[in-house]
Design a protein around this motif. Sequence first.
Motif, PDB file in Angstrom:
ATOM      1  N   LEU A 133      -5.899   1.269  -5.611  1.00  0.00           N
ATOM      2  CA  LEU A 133      -6.444   2.171  -4.531  1.00  0.00           C
ATOM      3  C   LEU A 133      -7.856   2.747  -4.426  1.00  0.00           C
ATOM      4  O   LEU A 133      -8.448   2.810  -3.154  1.00  0.00           O
ATOM      5  CB  LEU A 133      -5.419   3.545  -4.671  1.00  0.00           C
ATOM      6  CG  LEU A 133      -4.200   3.375  -4.391  1.00  0.00           C
ATOM      7  CD1 LEU A 133      -3.171   4.491  -4.824  1.00  0.00           C
ATOM      8  CD2 LEU A 133      -3.497   2.760  -3.177  1.00  0.00           C
ATOM      9  N   PHE A 153       0.828  -1.113   0.336  1.00  0.00           N
ATOM     10  CA  PHE A 153       0.081   0.198  -0.009  1.00  0.00           C
ATOM     11  C   PHE A 153       0.838   1.288  -0.004  1.00  0.00           C
ATOM     12  O   PHE A 153       0.635   2.274  -0.915  1.00  0.00           O
ATOM     13  CB  PHE A 153      -0.943   0.062   1.335  1.00  0.00           C
ATOM     14  CG  PHE A 153      -1.545   1.311   1.406  1.00  0.00           C
ATOM     15  CD1 PHE A 153      -2.789   1.542   0.436  1.00  0.00           C
ATOM     16  CD2 PHE A 153      -1.490   2.160   2.384  1.00  0.00           C
ATOM     17  CE1 PHE A 153      -3.438   2.569   0.528  1.00  0.00           C
ATOM     18  CE2 PHE A 153      -2.384   3.276   2.406  1.00  0.00           C
ATOM     19  CZ  PHE A 153      -3.222   3.537   1.720  1.00  0.00           C
ATOM     20  N   GLU A 206       3.257   6.107  -5.476  1.00  0.00           N
ATOM     21  CA  GLU A 206       3.457   6.390  -6.850  1.00  0.00           C
ATOM     22  C   GLU A 206       2.191   7.294  -7.413  1.00  0.00           C
ATOM     23  O   GLU A 206       2.416   7.606  -8.720  1.00  0.00           O
ATOM     24  CB  GLU A 206       3.131   4.990  -7.644  1.00  0.00           C
ATOM     25  CG  GLU A 206       4.496   4.058  -7.429  1.00  0.00           C
ATOM     26  CD  GLU A 206       5.613   4.507  -8.102  1.00  0.00           C
ATOM     27  OE1 GLU A 206       5.851   5.170  -9.041  1.00  0.00           O
ATOM     28  OE2 GLU A 206       6.680   4.453  -7.331  1.00  0.00           O
ATOM     29  N   VAL A 207       1.235   7.563  -6.737  1.00  0.00           N
ATOM     30  CA  VAL A 207       0.330   8.395  -7.186  1.00  0.00           C
ATOM     31  C   VAL A 207       0.874   9.948  -7.051  1.00  0.00           C
ATOM     32  O   VAL A 207       1.284  10.412  -6.277  1.00  0.00           O
ATOM     33  CB  VAL A 207      -0.876   8.482  -6.112  1.00  0.00           C
ATOM     34  CG1 VAL A 207      -2.055   9.359  -6.796  1.00  0.00           C
ATOM     35  CG2 VAL A 207      -1.496   7.132  -5.992  1.00  0.00           C
ATOM     36  N   VAL A 245      -6.713   9.429   0.112  1.00  0.00           N
ATOM     37  CA  VAL A 245      -6.843   8.082   0.261  1.00  0.00           C
ATOM     38  C   VAL A 245      -6.257   7.612   1.507  1.00  0.00           C
ATOM     39  O   VAL A 245      -6.517   6.650   2.417  1.00  0.00           O
ATOM     40  CB  VAL A 245      -6.167   7.183  -1.014  1.00  0.00           C
ATOM     41  CG1 VAL A 245      -5.761   5.591  -0.648  1.00  0.00           C
ATOM     42  CG2 VAL A 245      -6.827   7.276  -2.309  1.00  0.00           C
ATOM     43  N   LEU A 264       2.426   1.826  -3.513  1.00  0.00           N
ATOM     44  CA  LEU A 264       1.449   2.167  -4.601  1.00  0.00           C
ATOM     45  C   LEU A 264       1.169   3.449  -4.268  1.00  0.00           C
ATOM     46  O   LEU A 264       0.877   4.279  -5.134  1.00  0.00           O
ATOM     47  CB  LEU A 264       0.287   1.090  -4.642  1.00  0.00           C
ATOM     48  CG  LEU A 264       0.855  -0.105  -5.047  1.00  0.00           C
ATOM     49  CD1 LEU A 264      -0.307  -1.196  -5.291  1.00  0.00           C
ATOM     50  CD2 LEU A 264       1.477  -0.264  -6.394  1.00  0.00           C
ATOM     51  N   LEU A 265       0.692   3.789  -3.094  1.00  0.00           N
ATOM     52  CA  LEU A 265       0.419   5.248  -2.577  1.00  0.00           C
ATOM     53  C   LEU A 265       1.214   6.121  -3.256  1.00  0.00           C
ATOM     54  O   LEU A 265       1.133   7.210  -3.892  1.00  0.00           O
ATOM     55  CB  LEU A 265       0.021   5.227  -1.396  1.00  0.00           C
ATOM     56  CG  LEU A 265      -0.902   6.506  -0.977  1.00  0.00           C
ATOM     57  CD1 LEU A 265      -2.208   6.545  -1.564  1.00  0.00           C
ATOM     58  CD2 LEU A 265      -1.063   6.802   0.531  1.00  0.00           C
ATOM     59  N   ASN A 270      -2.902   0.688 -10.535  1.00  0.00           N
ATOM     60  CA  ASN A 270      -2.488   1.338  -9.289  1.00  0.00           C
ATOM     61  C   ASN A 270      -3.937   2.149  -8.851  1.00  0.00           C
ATOM     62  O   ASN A 270      -4.410   1.881  -7.647  1.00  0.00           O
ATOM     63  CB  ASN A 270      -1.568   2.233  -9.481  1.00  0.00           C
ATOM     64  CG  ASN A 270      -0.796   2.774  -8.156  1.00  0.00           C
ATOM     65  OD1 ASN A 270      -1.456   2.193  -7.004  1.00  0.00           O
ATOM     66  ND2 ASN A 270      -0.052   3.606  -8.129  1.00  0.00           N
TER      67      ASN A 270
END
Lengths: 409, 331
Positions: B55, A201, A207-208, A217, A204-205, B51
């Motif tokens: 999310l 998590f 990479e936002v 999020v 991946l977060l 992704n």
Amino acid sequence: MANEADQIVNTEEAAVENEINAEAETTETAAETVIAENVETVTETAESTEENAVDAAYQVENYAKEAIEHESTLSEAQIKALSKKRISKGELKRQWILLAIGFIFVLYGLLFYYLPLGGWIMAFQNYKLKTGLFHSKFVGFDKFKFMFEFDVFEWGMETTGNFFKAMKIWIDKVVFVRAIRNTLGMGILNLATTFIMAIVFAILLNEVKNKLGKRLVQTISYLPHFLSWIIVCGIVHDSLSGTGIVNELLRLFHIVDDSYNFFAHPGWFWPIVAFANVWKETGWNAIIYLAAITAIDPSLYEAAEIDGAGRWGKIRYITLPSIAPTIVILLVMNLGNLLNCGFEVQYLLGNGLVQDVAQTIDIYVLNWGVGQMDYSLGTAAGIFKSVVAIILILIFNTVAKKLGQESLF
Amino acid sequence: MKMKKDDFALNYTNSHGGEKMSDEELKTIKRMARKNTRRMDGWGWAFVICNTIFLVLFTIVTLYPVWNTVAYSFNDGLDAIRGGIYLWPRKFSVESYSKVLNIQGFVVGAKITVLRTILGTLTSLVANALLAFVISRKRFLFRSSLSLFWVVTMYVNGGLIPVMLLYRYLHLTNTFWVYIIPGMISAFNVMVLRTYMEDLPDELEESAQLDGAGYITIFIKIISPLCKPVYATVALFVAVWQWNSWFDAMLYNRMKTEYTTLQYELMKLLNSVTQQSGSANGNNTTAAAKQVTPVSVRSAATVVTMVPIICIYPFLQRYFVTGLTIGGVKG
């Protein structure tokens, strides 16, 4: 002002040296005593003008520091001795308040944290409230023998001759051994799932690119951590119930025709507990990894980009290695706590049908110690858990040291 | 919008140490950034899409059950039993809330919980901060031994039964104080506070001492004002723990209904259902069904219990992030 202070410093230094000399030599010359007296009067007058004294004390300290820095030949023990000497009498006087506070907290700690350890004696007694800790009968390791029922294992070995089959019989027949299996099983499963989910998590977060989305999020991901286990278990229970969302979805996709009762099947219990843990703690556990990722030098990514690394490449070769120390230390800490995770969920979600896979050591303590009022047995089970937990912590702390990470202590 | 742009420029210059960027430069940077995004290849897009899906799913899974509970709580009680309520109540009603507020234990529990949260947080914060202050004084003689004394308590404890008997012996059971006194100090929080205090420059303390300040003055006037962020962190940790505790109420104050807590009352409400579903094949289902609290009332009780914390935590984010980072890695 400055000269005065210097003088005091010098005399004080002389005094310190004098003290050392006096300790070393048994005979004192008259001249030295005169000097010492002088020094005393000087320090006394200095102390009357408090500012100067403090000032002087600090300068002495600074000199000592410098001396330590310059003389690299000093051994560690000598440096330690020197730094101990640095605490002047005035400082000691000032420290009384720290001592007093520290003392009160030590008393508090002794009462609430160390005194209960004395209660461990109960495990070796047949403790009764009437007779108390001092007059109950000692029974040695009887309570532990009752808990483990080693004869069941021996019997299994004799009849089957196979270690694994005997273990299976032991686990099936003896409640406490089963509780150990459940504690370890759920502990490992929870650890693995929450740990991996938190790292995934966080990466991946990270990479936002959309700042607002990322923040949103993340804020939502913390939410379950702040809910009590009562609420979380209530929510999990409702979601998995006959009219819950999971059964609705299963019916929608025609996986089941009638609603499926997850809580009536022992096979589902561990995954449900693991999911509850993941649901509650993923966002919270990710915080620390996100902080570690933020601390990575951006130029590393730029360099990787120039070398032609894509997103995966950057994650694989920059992000993961950079947060590896954090991962290792957290893993080690959590492994030490393996036996401590899992009491509330099992207690709140468990029921008669899944009892065999739901009962943990803590629940065993609760059932026997509180429910059946067998304080000795409850204590014995608690001791077993504590001792194993401490061994685990020590083992993994050593592992962490070997791996070259910061140790926990 | 304009604010945003200026903020970005300012941040950028701050982090790069240069002068503030002109609009022209800012535009160039933005254009370059856009170009970069456009240049992304197929794999890059696949990654972004996966992704995002992950999310979004994560967020839905996190948020939906909570939202659903709120929806149920605002639905008419009888209607809710049919199920099938997802995002909005089918028949709006606030009756469940008035029912919850009429449950005697729930009101008492709410009062006790508020009281223990406020009192417990205050005492705990003061105690932890004082202890951390003592341990973090670099020239304190017993610094390392005192620190070890408390670190040990993090890993070794007597276990449930000896602790329970001790509290009974000290006459802490069946009192309100069992919520406040025994858990006052947490070694973990002390370590978080200590690490933060140790990172403050020594010169502050030294100059204060030159002015003749004692340690108490230094603690109150010099250290504490600088520790506000970490105090907020610890206060949040303690407050959440106090608010969410139920086990101590069950174990030590089961007989004293006047000291019950919100979470324990909620547990009693929810438990009537949990226990039932497990023994669904029993003959006593009809008897149990009468005792079961309607789903809307249970939802309302859950919402009442979680709302205060949900409302507060988003504003304290930066505090617990720092606290966790300090405590997690260095503690």
